[in-house]
Design a protein around this motif. Structure first.
Motif, PDB file in Angstrom:
ATOM      1  N   TRP A 118      -8.672   3.034   3.095  1.00  7.90           N
ATOM      2  CA  TRP A 118      -7.429   2.456   3.595  1.00  7.90           C
ATOM      3  C   TRP A 118      -7.603   0.942   3.692  1.00  7.90           C
ATOM      4  O   TRP A 118      -8.719   0.433   3.776  1.00  7.90           O
ATOM      5  N   LEU A 149       0.862  -1.172   0.000  1.00  9.66           N
ATOM      6  CA  LEU A 149       0.000   0.000   0.000  1.00  9.66           C
ATOM      7  C   LEU A 149       0.901   1.224   0.000  1.00  9.66           C
ATOM      8  O   LEU A 149       1.707   1.417   0.913  1.00  9.66           O
ATOM      9  N   ARG A 205       7.203   8.310  -0.519  1.00 10.02           N
ATOM     10  CA  ARG A 205       5.909   7.688  -0.322  1.00 10.02           C
ATOM     11  C   ARG A 205       5.858   6.917   0.985  1.00 10.02           C
ATOM     12  O   ARG A 205       6.870   6.512   1.530  1.00 10.02           O
ATOM     13  N   ARG A 208       1.394   5.541  -0.755  1.00  8.80           N
ATOM     14  CA  ARG A 208       0.745   6.848  -0.840  1.00  8.80           C
ATOM     15  C   ARG A 208       1.728   7.826  -1.449  1.00  8.80           C
ATOM     16  O   ARG A 208       2.812   8.051  -0.906  1.00  8.80           O
ATOM     17  N   TRP A 265      -3.680   6.792  -3.101  1.00  9.19           N
ATOM     18  CA  TRP A 265      -3.371   5.487  -2.520  1.00  9.19           C
ATOM     19  C   TRP A 265      -3.374   4.455  -3.642  1.00  9.19           C
ATOM     20  O   TRP A 265      -4.308   4.396  -4.439  1.00  9.19           O
TER      21      TRP A 265
END
Length: 383
Positions: free
Chosen positions: A112, A66, A368, A68, A80
């Protein structure tokens, strides 16, 4: 002597069994295309028994990242993305893996990831109420390989102090989300949702509150696990005031909807400088922490649930890692490779205890936020 003709039905069944056996060893991605070969193959690959057999035989060597990224222009929300990669590719070349456009799945800004299990990813979506600490959240499942997305769960109202966990209950063949909420009255409220159900179910409260709403439950052996504080803290506490007897490992059983405390390793004789964290790989639970802000220590619970099976896996100096401070992030390859955040937000440190090697990776462009989840591509259907 005249031979009896073979039963055509038996021959067809035998052929299907052979085809199922062969197909069950193939990777999941080509199987989604092989469903188009013929009706018979589509029926085999879509069969729930085949899906479980294939999942059991699938190699567990992939991860979900994951990430960002910073907005490209002023006013844009942070993006995301889910990036899927083999462990080997990510460790060998993290930067290329993160910028690659293939195997990428974009999420909404308000989403999320709660967790990943059996190829399904649980995603939460929040709607904040202005000028309050209250939010409404919904959870849904997605299978990035097949593109399937489940319906949203019923709405759950929470305040800012809450944590979520996602896992699989094999006894009921159901996927569940656990929500732990510290309400305005100063009590813990625990609620469970089973995907496909019509409501959240309130259950007996949790014995302690996890450190941070950013820490999802770690799934292993049908349980969700957190490091927590026995002392009430409403998500806001002073780590310098925490003592060892306040720390506990809490494990929630998804089958019985009950929780229990598991003692930390007996070899921990003083409070770490920073909050410890957990990790999971395969069938083992790991406890990761620093020692006097000079060494990184990793413990492995070799038999999950057995407090006597805690074993100190490694103790390595910050000097050897080339950092003055670090934060544990993820465990790979049966506890052989560790990903750690270095001194800067754009730096990740990889330590391989098999050859005592250290690799530091700096993401110089567009730093990130990275979270890693254990992942396996699968054909599992959504609820």
């Amino acid at each position: 002597m005249q031979m009896e003709p073979e039963d055509p039905t038996a021959a067809v069944l035998l052929c299907e069994v052979v085809v199922m056996e062969i197909l069950s060893w193939l990777p999941a991605k080509p199987l989604t295309r092989l469903k188009l070969v013929c009706k018979s193959w589509n029926s085999i690959i879509s069969n729930p028994h085949f899906v479980k057999l294939h999942l059991h035989r699938s190699p567990k060597n992939s991860i979900l990242l994951l990430t960002r990224t910073k907005p490209l222009t002023l006013g844009e929300g942070k993006n995301w993305d889910l990036v899927f990669s083999s462990v080997e590719s990510f460790i060998q070349n993290p930067s290329s893996t993160l910028v690659a456009q293939e195997n990428r799945y974009s999420l909404y800004v308000e989403d999320w990831v709660v967790g990943s299990c059996n190829g399904l990813v649980c995603v939460a979506h929040a709607l904040d109420h202005p000028k309050t600490d209250i939010s409404d959240i919904w959870v849904r499942l997605l299978n990035p390989l097949t593109g399937g997305i489940s319906e949203n769960s019923p709405c759950l109202r929470v305040n800012m102090h809450n944590v979520l966990g996602f896992g699989y209950d094999e006894s009921s063949d159901s996927y569940k989300v656990l929500a732990i909420i510290w309400d305005s009255s100063g009590t813990l409220i625990t609620q469970v949702y089973s995907f496909g159900g019509s409501s959240w179910k309130r259950i007996k409260s949790f014995p302690a509150f996890p450190f941070s709403p950013e820490v999802n439950g770690y799934f292993i052996g049908g349980t969700l696990n957190w490091i927590a504080l026995r002392t009430p803290h409403e998500g806001d506490y002073d780590w310098d005031a925490v003592t060892l007897d306040m720390l506990t490992l809490v494990s929630f059983d998804l089958k019985s909807d009950t929780s229990k405390e598991i003692p930390l390793p007996k070899g921990i004789d003083e409070i770490p400088s920073e909050e410890p964290t957990l990790g999971v790989w395969g069938n083992s639970l790991y406890l990761l922490h620093d020692y006097q802000n000079t060494h990184f220590i990793a413990w492995q619970m070799k038999e999950f649930g057995d407090e006597n099976s805690w074993t100190q896996l490694l103790k390595i100096s910050f000097h050897h890692l080339g950092v003055e401070w670090l934060s544990p992030r993820f465990v790979f390859e049966n506890g052989n490779v560790f990903m750690l955040s270095g001194c800067h937000s754009s730096e990740e440190v990889f330590y391989d205890r098999r050859d005592n090697s250290v690799k530091r990776v700096k993401f110089s462009s567009n730093p990130r936020y990275i979270v890693a989840f254990d992942y396996v591509e699968s054909l599992v259907q959504l609820c």
